[in-house]
Design a protein around this motif. Structure first.
Motif, PDB file in Angstrom:
ATOM      1  N   ALA A 171       0.806  -1.220   0.000  1.00  0.00           N
ATOM      2  CA  ALA A 171       0.000   0.000   0.000  1.00  0.00           C
ATOM      3  C   ALA A 171       0.834   1.262   0.000  1.00  0.00           C
ATOM      4  CB  ALA A 171      -0.940   0.016   1.210  1.00  0.00           C
ATOM      5  N   ALA A 204      -5.352  -0.375  -7.190  1.00  0.00           N
ATOM      6  CA  ALA A 204      -4.713   0.617  -6.331  1.00  0.00           C
ATOM      7  C   ALA A 204      -5.771   1.479  -5.653  1.00  0.00           C
ATOM      8  CB  ALA A 204      -3.770   1.497  -7.150  1.00  0.00           C
ATOM      9  N   THR A 228       2.587   1.748  -5.204  1.00  0.00           N
ATOM     10  CA  THR A 228       1.848   0.557  -4.822  1.00  0.00           C
ATOM     11  C   THR A 228       2.122  -0.548  -5.829  1.00  0.00           C
ATOM     12  OG1 THR A 228      -0.113   1.228  -6.055  1.00  0.00           O
ATOM     13  CG2 THR A 228       0.028   1.925  -3.754  1.00  0.00           C
TER      14      THR A 228
END
Length: 580
Positions: free
Chosen positions: A123, A221, A205
């Protein structure tokens, strides 16, 4: 509790919560040691001798931090309110995974299955003590092993500078606040871990899976509901500093997920940000790393049409193929619904449902609504290409070519090569050569683009500029000055909100982004510091006044400057250019 009156009882919250805190505050700031000792003893707080010698401000901060332990409260909230990974992934899998719902990766994510193939989503790239960054993310299925090779897949988001490849996992850590605890065992799904060995392969990401999982689709994403409507171009003063600048821009992309840094064909990198303050911050980071040349701050534009144009025809270079079409506006309401990814009019929505909605709410012909070929740009934008032909043989063979021309046209508009918005083009007629060798990509793609650009030119093309929704707080004595500044910048004031106690006034309204540069400095200088810098957020697009095809108006000036800056001919090509 009861309603407080002049002689009535106190509220329980005030008596048991507010007054003890107020008494502690008074005892510390006024150095009432005996009173403080009694209060701290009641709340079971013990102070060492060195802690008592602190200044009142630091002592108050320490006591309040000890009294209100946010870490325990936050941990309790997470454990009691958030669902477990197994429970959460059961209904979030279809929103996260970009692949089909019947493959083994989706089933592993949905069931949080330890025996399934590895799927981990990174992340964020978190900075650490060294110059490198660690990949921070969650394992959704399978398990991660040290000394195991994994495949890094870039996330589903436009990012021109992102990389991918196969990497060997040398170390995994469990993040415990500021401390990282190294793990030497397999980490099962459901855990949040950090990997220090992926900094060279991930910008922001990415999805991490097993080396042999070549058919795994990346996880989607995270989306930010922001529009990057201001930008500036940067290039190094010394050409030898280009590698340093690229590394600096990669570092900025890792730390700031909102900024976008595409590489332009002109050879410069563009910093696209949300507002002027955001852009200034990013530019200052680049200037602190090396000497660069920065352009003036610019605003993103859009191109649209105002009326339905006439049917235009374009012939292929070999004169064996012809395409007919016309352009018309979509309307702002339809554009907003197409841009909403959760709406039934989005590009990824079901065809029949979308067609029925267009027919019922926007008076489209149902047969035409079902024959929408593609959206644009990026195949999801607020522009629509519709097939209105009937009984054309071999049209499916060139559909991909026409779709590529549509993507090209919506990316580079006819006025100044800005993105199109709110344009519908109907393909009304097609004449193809019988031999497929004479209707290849080299013949159809430029022909389709000429037809689309010519159709837009006949439909009264206009420029669109972004508009901010702003809020400005100022003293009542400075409100008149603030209104004069906003009036000179073309702002539309929606209303004012007066605070009777503080004497402040909040002004809300719309302001074109082009006119927002330097507004904060003007407010502070003209009002003597009685007005705060504005809080702005992108709200909508509006048509710029003036005909860009006619001279001596603001739209024509902006188009000319934009074309010169992009290295194009200053004059807009006429209809005869696309009819050749």
């Amino acid at each position: 509790t009861t309603t407080t009156t002049t002689m009535g009882p106190k509220r329980a919250f005030c008596h048991f919560c507010v007054e003890p805190v107020r008494n502690i505050f008074d005892a510390i700031m006024n150095e009432k040691q005996e009173k403080l000792d009694g209060l701290l003893k009641a709340v079971k707080i013990e102070l060492r001798s060195d802690e008592r010698q602190q200044p009142p401000e630091r002592l108050l901060k320490y006591v309040m931090k000890t009294l209100f332990t946010m870490d325990h409260t936050l941990l309790r909230m997470v454990t009691t309110k958030l669902p477990s990974p197994k429970e959460a992934q059961a209904y979030r899998a279809e929103l996260m995974y970009s692949g089909p719902a019947d493959d083994r990766y989706f089933q592993g994510i949905k069931g949080c299955d330890v025996e399934a193939p590895l799927v981990m989503f990174v992340a964020k790239m978190v900075p650490c003590d060294s110059e490198d960054r660690i990949a921070f993310g969650r394992i959704f299925s399978g398990k991660l092993k040290v000394d195991h090779k994994v495949r890094v897949i870039k996330a589903v988001v436009p990012c021109e500078m992102e990389e991918q490849g196969v990497v060997k996992i040398t170390q995994s850590s469990l993040v415990m606040g500021k401390v990282q605890r190294k793990l030497s065992v397999c980490v099962p799904c459901g855990n949040i871990i950090s990997l220090p060995c992926l900094h060279q392969h991930i910008i922001q990401t990415a999805t991490v899976t097993d080396e042999e999982s070549t058919d795994c689709h990346p996880l989607r994403a995270m989306e930010y509901n922001l529009s990057r409507v201001v930008y500036a171009a940067v290039e190094p003063i010394k050409p030898t500093d280009m590698p340093r600048m690229v590394q600096c821009l990669k570092s900025i992309s890792r730390s700031d997920p909102i900024v976008r840094i595409p590489y332009e064909e002109s050879g410069v990198h563009t910093l696209r940000c949300v507002d002027e303050l955001h852009l200034k911050t990013v530019v200052s980071k680049v200037e602190a790393a090396l000497e660069v040349r920065t352009s003036k701050f610019l605003t993103s534009l859009r191109e649209t049409v105002m009326t339905e144009g006439r049917v235009c025809m374009a012939a292929s270079p070999n004169r064996q193929n012809r395409l007919h079409g016309k352009a018309m506006p979509l309307g702002e309401k339809l554009c907003r619904r197409v841009e909403d990814s959760s709406d039934e009019l989005h590009a990824n929505a079901e065809v029949k449902v979308r067609a029925r909605t267009l027919a019922d709410e926007f008076e489209w012909d149902v047969s035409e609504a079902r024959r929408i070929w593609c959206f644009g740009p990026d195949k999801v934008g607020p522009n629509i290409l519709v097939d209105c032909t009937r009984g054309v043989h071999g049209l499916c063979e060139v559909k991909d070519f026409i779709a590529k021309a549509w993507e090209w046209t919506t990316d580079d508009g006819v006025l100044c090569e800005e993105l199109l918005r709110g344009v519908r083009v109907d393909l009304t007629g097609v004449v193809f050569h019988a031999d497929a060798i004479h209707r290849g990509a080299g013949q159809v793609i430029p022909t389709a683009r000429k037809m689309m650009c010519g159709s837009v030119l006949t439909a009264e093309p206009r420029l669109m500029e972004p508009v901010y929704l702003f809020e400005i707080e100022a003293l009542r004595t400075a409100v008149h000055t603030v209104h004069n500044i906003l009036r000179n910048r073309g702002a539309v004031v929606l209303g004012e909100l007066n605070a009777s106690v503080s004497g402040m006034c909040t002004i809300r309204g719309y302001l074109p982004v082009m006119q927002s540069f330097g507004l904060g400095l003007d407010l502070q200088s003209e009002t003597g510091g009685q007005a705060f810098p504005p809080h702005v957020v992108f709200d909508h697009w509006q048509v710029m006044p003036g005909d860009p095809l006619a001279s001596e108006n603001p739209a024509f000036t902006v188009v000319s400057e934009t074309r010169v800056r992009k290295g194009l001919n200053k004059e807009i090509p006429g209809l005869e250019y696309y009819a050749r």
